[in-house]
Design an enzyme around this catalytic site. Structure first.
Site, PDB file in Angstrom:
ATOM      1  N   ARG A 107       0.721  -1.064  -0.017  1.00  0.00           N
ATOM      2  CA  ARG A 107       0.165   0.022  -0.122  1.00  0.00           C
ATOM      3  C   ARG A 107       0.812   1.206   0.139  1.00  0.00           C
ATOM      4  O   ARG A 107       1.887   1.274   0.751  1.00  0.00           O
ATOM      5  CB  ARG A 107      -0.955  -0.063   1.246  1.00  0.00           C
ATOM      6  CG  ARG A 107      -1.543   1.397   1.430  1.00  0.00           C
ATOM      7  CD  ARG A 107      -2.766   1.589   0.483  1.00  0.00           C
ATOM      8  NE  ARG A 107      -3.422   3.025   0.585  1.00  0.00           N
ATOM      9  CZ  ARG A 107      -4.370   3.070   1.523  1.00  0.00           C
ATOM     10  NH1 ARG A 107      -4.805   2.052   2.141  1.00  0.00           N
ATOM     11  NH2 ARG A 107      -4.761   4.144   1.726  1.00  0.00           N
ATOM     12  N   ARG A 116      -5.458   1.286  -4.822  1.00  0.00           N
ATOM     13  CA  ARG A 116      -4.468   0.800  -3.659  1.00  0.00           C
ATOM     14  C   ARG A 116      -4.424  -0.851  -3.722  1.00  0.00           C
ATOM     15  O   ARG A 116      -5.512  -1.315  -4.049  1.00  0.00           O
ATOM     16  CB  ARG A 116      -4.949   1.164  -2.402  1.00  0.00           C
ATOM     17  CG  ARG A 116      -6.270   0.674  -1.562  1.00  0.00           C
ATOM     18  CD  ARG A 116      -7.232   1.325  -2.196  1.00  0.00           C
ATOM     19  NE  ARG A 116      -7.434   2.790  -2.507  1.00  0.00           N
ATOM     20  CZ  ARG A 116      -7.877   3.643  -1.477  1.00  0.00           C
ATOM     21  NH1 ARG A 116      -8.349   3.093  -0.185  1.00  0.00           N
ATOM     22  NH2 ARG A 116      -8.022   4.903  -1.525  1.00  0.00           N
ATOM     23  N   ASP A 119      -6.475  -1.854   1.450  1.00  0.00           N
ATOM     24  CA  ASP A 119      -7.182  -0.683   2.614  1.00  0.00           C
ATOM     25  C   ASP A 119      -7.857  -1.395   3.890  1.00  0.00           C
ATOM     26  O   ASP A 119      -8.287  -2.170   3.437  1.00  0.00           O
ATOM     27  CB  ASP A 119      -8.101   0.022   1.483  1.00  0.00           C
ATOM     28  CG  ASP A 119      -8.442   1.461   2.338  1.00  0.00           C
ATOM     29  OD1 ASP A 119      -7.551   1.896   3.040  1.00  0.00           O
ATOM     30  OD2 ASP A 119      -9.578   1.866   2.402  1.00  0.00           O
ATOM     31  N   ASP A 121      -9.827  -0.109   6.908  1.00  0.00           N
ATOM     32  CA  ASP A 121     -10.352   0.894   7.609  1.00  0.00           C
ATOM     33  C   ASP A 121     -11.259   0.295   9.203  1.00  0.00           C
ATOM     34  O   ASP A 121     -11.997  -0.437   8.858  1.00  0.00           O
ATOM     35  CB  ASP A 121     -11.439   1.633   6.661  1.00  0.00           C
ATOM     36  CG  ASP A 121     -10.609   2.471   5.895  1.00  0.00           C
ATOM     37  OD1 ASP A 121      -9.695   3.048   6.106  1.00  0.00           O
ATOM     38  OD2 ASP A 121     -11.338   2.864   4.765  1.00  0.00           O
TER      39      ASP A 121
END
Length: 216
Positions: A107, A116, A119, A121
């Site tokens: 990344r 990307r 990811d 989150d």
């Protein structure tokens, strides 16, 4: 002679040293490389992190990339998923661990909301509200993202997003939806693309384009 306290009794005034366990909802996305394999590797890496135990992971879905200018179907398609984990790490330690996993999988952060390889989150931490320079929980755009809400519902049909309501209700209000991936299985299942795993190779998703959403 003073009465002895049994080993199964809690002594008065003694504080518990057990770390507090929180249920984390973590969204995953990838639109570069072998996306399915990257997501499966990420789930294993999260589970291998001290202080984190993955308890469930959705099957991946496909979504169109979201950029600063909105949805962009010319960009590589995303695979997205959600995992649930029990965590004893603090907020910064959890974020550091997830960003280290992202970096280990290639990344880069050259372009905000750009393509990307991976990811990760933090969407929710129990019903907590976190607002620091590094982390905002619940994720401020989770209620608008089908590629977050719909995989989450795979794992918990009664899920709620703090401050927003039932995830199922939020998902039905959206005009854009994620797309199921034929043959996709839970990211906790063996990787069908890995010859070391006894899985049907026809189930492999490979690095074919999908439609995205890993927007932070």
């Amino acid at each position: 002679m003073p009465e002895q306290v049994g080993t199964d009794q809690v002594q008065i005034g003694q504080e518990s040293t057990a770390p507090r366990v929180r249920r984390a909802v973590i969204a995953l996305g990838s639109n570069l490389g072998d996306r399915d394999t990257l997501l499966r590797q990420a789930v294993r890496a999260v589970d291998a992190t001290p202080g984190v135990t993955v308890v469930a992971a959705s099957a991946p879905v496909s979504s169109t990339a979201v950029t600063l200018d909105g949805r962009d179907p010319t960009k590589p398609t995303y695979l997205n998923a959600v995992l649930l984990a029990d965590v004893t790490l603090g907020d910064d330690a959890l974020l550091d661990a997830l960003q280290a996993i992202e970096a280990a999988h290639g990344r880069t952060r050259d372009v905000r909301w750009g393509d990307r390889t991976l990811d990760l989150d933090v969407v929710a931490l129990d019903d907590a509200t976190v607002a620091t320079e590094r982390l905002t929980v619940p994720h401020p755009r989770a209620a608008e993202r089908a590629f977050v809400l719909e995989p989450w519902l795979q794992l918990d049909p009664e899920a709620r997003l703090a401050g927003a309501g039932r995830v199922a209700d939020l998902a039905t209000r959206l005009t854009e939806h994620s797309r199921p991936v034929p043959g996709a299985t839970s990211l906790l299942d063996p990787d069908p693309a890995d010859p070391a795993d006894p899985a049907d190779p026809d189930a492999s998703l490979g690095p074919t384009p999908a439609t995205s959403p890993g927007a932070p």
